[in-house]
Design a protein around this motif. Structure first.
Motif, PDB file in Angstrom:
ATOM      1  N   HIS A 198      -7.227   0.629   9.304  1.00 12.42           N
ATOM      2  CA  HIS A 198      -7.112  -0.669   8.647  1.00 12.42           C
ATOM      3  C   HIS A 198      -7.669  -1.794   9.509  1.00 12.42           C
ATOM      4  O   HIS A 198      -8.150  -2.800   8.981  1.00 12.42           O
ATOM      5  N   ALA A 199      -7.623  -1.623  10.853  1.00 10.07           N
ATOM      6  CA  ALA A 199      -8.296  -2.603  11.709  1.00 10.07           C
ATOM      7  C   ALA A 199      -9.783  -2.618  11.375  1.00 10.07           C
ATOM      8  O   ALA A 199     -10.431  -3.673  11.409  1.00 10.07           O
ATOM      9  N   GLY A 200     -10.333  -1.465  11.025  1.00  4.60           N
ATOM     10  CA  GLY A 200     -11.742  -1.399  10.633  1.00  4.60           C
ATOM     11  C   GLY A 200     -12.012  -2.206   9.374  1.00  4.60           C
ATOM     12  O   GLY A 200     -12.975  -2.973   9.309  1.00  4.60           O
TER      13      GLY A 200
ATOM     14  N   CYS B 240       4.142   2.579  -0.799  1.00  2.37           N
ATOM     15  CA  CYS B 240       3.459   2.158   0.433  1.00  2.37           C
ATOM     16  C   CYS B 240       2.175   2.945   0.634  1.00  2.37           C
ATOM     17  O   CYS B 240       1.128   2.385   0.987  1.00  2.37           O
ATOM     18  N   MET B 241       2.238   4.267   0.430  1.00  5.02           N
ATOM     19  CA  MET B 241       1.043   5.090   0.624  1.00  5.02           C
ATOM     20  C   MET B 241      -0.049   4.673  -0.355  1.00  5.02           C
ATOM     21  O   MET B 241      -1.217   4.563   0.000  1.00  5.02           O
ATOM     22  N   LEU B 242       0.335   4.422  -1.612  1.00  4.91           N
ATOM     23  CA  LEU B 242      -0.659   4.012  -2.608  1.00  4.91           C
ATOM     24  C   LEU B 242      -1.269   2.668  -2.219  1.00  4.91           C
ATOM     25  O   LEU B 242      -2.467   2.453  -2.390  1.00  4.91           O
ATOM     26  N   SER B 243      -0.447   1.774  -1.674  1.00 10.15           N
ATOM     27  CA  SER B 243      -0.975   0.460  -1.292  1.00 10.15           C
ATOM     28  C   SER B 243      -1.923   0.585  -0.104  1.00 10.15           C
ATOM     29  O   SER B 243      -2.968  -0.061  -0.057  1.00 10.15           O
ATOM     30  N   LEU B 244      -1.553   1.435   0.879  1.00  8.00           N
ATOM     31  CA  LEU B 244      -2.448   1.635   2.023  1.00  8.00           C
ATOM     32  C   LEU B 244      -3.752   2.258   1.561  1.00  8.00           C
ATOM     33  O   LEU B 244      -4.828   1.976   2.087  1.00  8.00           O
ATOM     34  N   LEU B 245      -3.652   3.114   0.552  1.00  9.16           N
ATOM     35  CA  LEU B 245      -4.847   3.759   0.010  1.00  9.16           C
ATOM     36  C   LEU B 245      -5.703   2.760  -0.743  1.00  9.16           C
ATOM     37  O   LEU B 245      -6.919   2.898  -0.819  1.00  9.16           O
ATOM     38  N   GLY B 246      -5.073   1.716  -1.286  1.00  6.70           N
ATOM     39  CA  GLY B 246      -5.811   0.736  -2.084  1.00  6.70           C
ATOM     40  C   GLY B 246      -5.815   1.086  -3.549  1.00  6.70           C
ATOM     41  O   GLY B 246      -6.796   0.862  -4.252  1.00  6.70           O
ATOM     42  N   PHE B 247      -4.707   1.620  -4.027  1.00  3.34           N
ATOM     43  CA  PHE B 247      -4.598   2.031  -5.416  1.00  3.34           C
ATOM     44  C   PHE B 247      -4.395   0.797  -6.297  1.00  3.34           C
ATOM     45  O   PHE B 247      -3.630  -0.086  -5.931  1.00  3.34           O
ATOM     46  N   PRO B 248      -5.065   0.702  -7.446  1.00  2.00           N
ATOM     47  CA  PRO B 248      -4.889  -0.468  -8.310  1.00  2.00           C
ATOM     48  C   PRO B 248      -3.426  -0.647  -8.697  1.00  2.00           C
ATOM     49  O   PRO B 248      -2.713   0.321  -8.936  1.00  2.00           O
TER      50      PRO B 248
ATOM     51  N   LEU C 130      -7.154 -13.138   5.972  1.00  2.00           N
ATOM     52  CA  LEU C 130      -5.769 -13.582   5.852  1.00  2.00           C
ATOM     53  C   LEU C 130      -5.029 -12.796   4.772  1.00  2.00           C
ATOM     54  O   LEU C 130      -3.910 -12.319   4.977  1.00  2.00           O
ATOM     55  N   PHE C 131      -5.672 -12.623   3.623  1.00  2.00           N
ATOM     56  CA  PHE C 131      -5.007 -11.905   2.538  1.00  2.00           C
ATOM     57  C   PHE C 131      -4.760 -10.453   2.930  1.00  2.00           C
ATOM     58  O   PHE C 131      -3.683  -9.908   2.692  1.00  2.00           O
ATOM     59  N   TYR C 132      -5.767  -9.832   3.547  1.00  2.00           N
ATOM     60  CA  TYR C 132      -5.585  -8.425   3.899  1.00  2.00           C
ATOM     61  C   TYR C 132      -4.509  -8.260   4.964  1.00  2.00           C
ATOM     62  O   TYR C 132      -3.772  -7.269   4.956  1.00  2.00           O
ATOM     63  N   LEU C 133      -4.417  -9.230   5.878  1.00  2.00           N
ATOM     64  CA  LEU C 133      -3.355  -9.160   6.886  1.00  2.00           C
ATOM     65  C   LEU C 133      -1.992  -9.158   6.223  1.00  2.00           C
ATOM     66  O   LEU C 133      -1.097  -8.397   6.602  1.00  2.00           O
ATOM     67  N   LEU C 134      -1.836 -10.008   5.196  1.00  2.00           N
ATOM     68  CA  LEU C 134      -0.558 -10.037   4.478  1.00  2.00           C
ATOM     69  C   LEU C 134      -0.316  -8.700   3.784  1.00  2.00           C
ATOM     70  O   LEU C 134       0.762  -8.103   3.915  1.00  2.00           O
ATOM     71  N   ALA C 135      -1.322  -8.221   3.066  1.00  2.00           N
ATOM     72  CA  ALA C 135      -1.166  -6.977   2.312  1.00  2.00           C
ATOM     73  C   ALA C 135      -0.812  -5.823   3.246  1.00  2.00           C
ATOM     74  O   ALA C 135       0.135  -5.068   3.019  1.00  2.00           O
ATOM     75  N   TYR C 136      -1.593  -5.725   4.338  1.00  2.00           N
ATOM     76  CA  TYR C 136      -1.391  -4.640   5.287  1.00  2.00           C
ATOM     77  C   TYR C 136      -0.023  -4.749   5.962  1.00  2.00           C
ATOM     78  O   TYR C 136       0.672  -3.749   6.143  1.00  2.00           O
ATOM     79  N   SER C 137       0.383  -5.976   6.321  1.00  3.32           N
ATOM     80  CA  SER C 137       1.657  -6.146   7.023  1.00  3.32           C
ATOM     81  C   SER C 137       2.830  -5.749   6.145  1.00  3.32           C
ATOM     82  O   SER C 137       3.726  -5.028   6.588  1.00  3.32           O
ATOM     83  N   LEU C 138       2.844  -6.238   4.898  1.00  2.00           N
ATOM     84  CA  LEU C 138       3.959  -5.896   4.010  1.00  2.00           C
ATOM     85  C   LEU C 138       4.073  -4.386   3.891  1.00  2.00           C
ATOM     86  O   LEU C 138       5.151  -3.800   4.069  1.00  2.00           O
ATOM     87  N   THR C 139       2.935  -3.730   3.618  1.00  2.00           N
ATOM     88  CA  THR C 139       2.975  -2.300   3.369  1.00  2.00           C
ATOM     89  C   THR C 139       3.391  -1.526   4.611  1.00  2.00           C
ATOM     90  O   THR C 139       4.230  -0.629   4.549  1.00  2.00           O
ATOM     91  N   THR C 140       2.802  -1.891   5.761  1.00  2.00           N
ATOM     92  CA  THR C 140       3.065  -1.141   6.980  1.00  2.00           C
ATOM     93  C   THR C 140       4.501  -1.320   7.448  1.00  2.00           C
ATOM     94  O   THR C 140       5.138  -0.366   7.906  1.00  2.00           O
TER      95      THR C 140
END
Lengths: 101, 498
Positions: B313-315, B383-391, B333-343
């Motif tokens: 995800h850092a990539g 969480c897994m679906l969100s990390l994967l980027g599932f709609p 900024l948006f991805y940081l929020l998305a990634y933080s919540l999920t992780t």
């Protein structure tokens, strides 16, 4: 320090920094690694002091902050090395191998 | 309007940081008398959570009062980019504290100094995210790092935790050396330490060798902190060995602060150097996405899988950084929020599936979880679906904003690799879901006696709900991130135009 020492001082700082970085990459003892990191930080301090000749007092101020931070890091770092030593009876990174990258 | 050069102005601009620092010292004082029983430990936890709320209130007040600096941002910035980052960091600290309250109890880590350390490293993160000056950037980074070094080794009877602390400390201090040399060279090239003034000074002349070297060293130093390949070697080991709530904190708070600071340095201080830093960031993003995802595929245990997934995800975040535009900064900024919540939610849930650092919870161990503990399984699956980027999840919107920002610049390699590596990541996120929902229960599941106790369960519920709600209704947050990035760019434009 005379202004014409700026070049040599920066060169010395680069050499010291390289020695420190090479040490971190090549040596295996946690304590020696830590010493090499300190060499790197002090190389940067030398660069800041030399550059303060050109640009004024901000360089000197930065050196004080770096020294303070290095002291805090040393306190925490040596404590961590001690904890590892209690577990392994060694600070050699070759014995620190529970976790494998 | 706040005059950052006046003492009162500085106090107002720094109110969230001041409140949190004072509160951390207060908790430390309380802890000096009450540190023996687990009730004392819980008290410190609740007090610290209250401190984060107080700091968040100060942040909301500052944000809502429309504070702008009268001229130059002196030492600390007053833009939405800082406020947005600070909000994510404070949420990460809040969730970490609430999850830790019962976790420390269960693991027998009765040492309430944990909480002041979390608060103080949060202060460092806030300074790092808000820095307008290289001095503040360096100090924020160090305050954050020194606190997190200790937290990584907090379970000091566990050799893996001690080893994680040692590795994190050595690599972290090494990286600080690079960052500091980069600061020295940038200072040498421009005579300034203020980020905007560095940018203004560099815009006046041709790119000197000293400035280029400084930029490269700054990027290397930051790449270590955000665990970008090839500077990622420490991350899986450290994430693996640390107590699980601390891992969640490191994977979110540290990364948010470092990415905000890196974006600011690149966009504010080196806007005219994009021919120099774009190839570096692009190459780092490519190898980070590819290596992170491929190595994650080979992992058997869930904690290490999540560690490599955080490298991957850092990539993606580096891809968002690549354009160096408003749109790119908003995507960061948006991805940081998305990634933080999920992780945060993923690590908190993992913490309820094992003991002793959860290092041996494998994909097989969660087999049949959906029948025994349907809510935990559902949360982990989301969480897994969100990390994967599932709609339908926030992770999807995050990747969408990144693709949009990069495609707007006419770059196609990075988006293609991002999509392909996201497909690869299905190869390790989906097996976890399949194991939970489709396999029969194993012999002796590690999680049989465990639950995710309150208040951790409540905050995880809120977090997972946010992942879904913002995944379906993202427009408010997307607008906020766009506006945040716009204020960042406004502070640059007059400088870059000189």
């Amino acid at each position: 320090m005379a202004p014409d020492l700026l070049g040599p001082a920066l060169a010395l700082s680069a050499v010291l920094f390289s020695i420190g970085a090479a040490g971190v990459l090549l040596r295996r003892s946690a304590i020696v690694l830590f010493m090499c990191i300190e060499i790197m930080l002090n190389a940067v301090n030398l660069a800041f002091i030399a550059l303060a000749l050109l640009h004024g007092v901000a360089g000197h101020i930065m050196v004080f902050f770096v020294m303070t931070v290095a002291a805090a890091e040393a306190a925490v770092g040596l404590a961590i090395i001690l904890v590892v030593f209690r577990h392994k009876q060694s600070v050699d990174l070759q014995h620190v191998n529970l976790l494998r990258g | 309007m706040i005059d950052l050069f006046s003492p009162m102005g500085a106090v107002r601009a720094l109110l969230p940081e001041i409140v949190l620092s004072a509160w951390a010292l207060l908790v430390l004082l309380v802890v000096a008398w009450r540190h023996r029983t687990s009730a004392d430990c819980r008290l410190a936890g609740w007090l610290s959570a209250a401190g984060v709320v107080a700091s968040a209130a100060a942040l909301v007040w500052l944000w809502g009062s429309g504070a702008r600096s009268t001229g130059l941002d002196h030492m600390i910035t007053l833009d939405w980019f800082r406020f947005g980052g600070a909000a994510v960091i404070l949420f990460s600290a809040f969730a970490t504290i609430l999850v830790s309250i019962r976790y420390l109890d269960r693991e027998g880590l009765v040492a309430p100094e944990y909480y002041p350390l979390v608060l103080l490293s949060t202060v460092g993160m806030l300074f790092l995210a808000g820095s307008a000056d290289m001095i503040v950037l360096f100090l924020g980074l160090e305050v954050m790092s020194v606190g997190v070094y200790i937290l990584a080794g907090y379970d000091r009877r566990n050799p893996a935790s001690a080893e994680a602390a040692l590795k994190y400390f050595l690599i972290g201090a090494f990286a600080s050396g690079f960052l500091l040399y980069g600061i020295a060279l940038a200072f040498g090239a421009t005579g300034q330490t203020n980020l905007q003034l560095i940018g203004a000074q560099l815009a006046t002349g041709p790119a000197s060798l000293m400035a280029r070297l400084g930029l490269a060293l700054l990027i290397i130093g930051m790449a270590f902190k955000v665990a970008a390949v090839p500077f990622h070697m420490w991350a899986p080991d450290v994430y693996d060995g640390s107590p699980t709530p601390v891992t969640g904190f490191m994977a979110t708070g540290v990364k948010v602060a470092a990415f905000i600071a890196l974006s600011r340095v690149l966009i504010v201080s080196f806007p005219g150097f994009d021919q120099v830093w774009q190839p570096i960031i692009g190459a780092l993003a490519l190898v980070t996405m590819i290596a992170g995802n491929l190595i994650a595929l080979a992992q058997k245990n869930i904690k290490r899988m999540l560690a490599y997934s955080s490298v991957a995800h850092a990539g993606y975040l580096l891809v968002a950084l690549w354009p160096g535009t408003r749109l790119g900064a908003a995507a960061v900024l948006f991805y940081l929020l998305a990634y933080s919540l999920t992780t945060l939610a993923a690590f908190a849930l993992l913490g309820s599936l094992g003991t002793g650092g959860e290092r041996d919870v494998s994909f097989d161990d969660v087999a049949g979880l959906s029948r025994r503990r349907p809510w935990t399984a559902l949360g982990l699956a989301i969480c897994m679906l969100s990390l994967l980027g599932f709609p339908g999840t926030i992770g999807f919107i995050g990747k969408w904003t990144i693709l949009e920002a990069v495609l707007a610049e006419g770059q196609y390699i990075l988006p293609v690799v991002l999509v392909l590596t996201s497909l690869v990541s299905a190869g390790y996120y989906l097996p976890l879901i399949m194991s939970m929902y489709m396999k029969p229960e194993g012999e002796r599941p590690a999680w049989k006696e465990l639950v995710l106790a309150q208040p951790g369960a409540a905050i995880v519920f809120v977090t997972v709900a946010a992942v879904v709600v913002f995944g379906i209704l993202p427009s408010g947050i997307v607008d906020a991130s766009l506006r945040s990035a716009a204020t960042l760019a406004q502070t640059v434009m007059p400088m870059a135009g000189r």
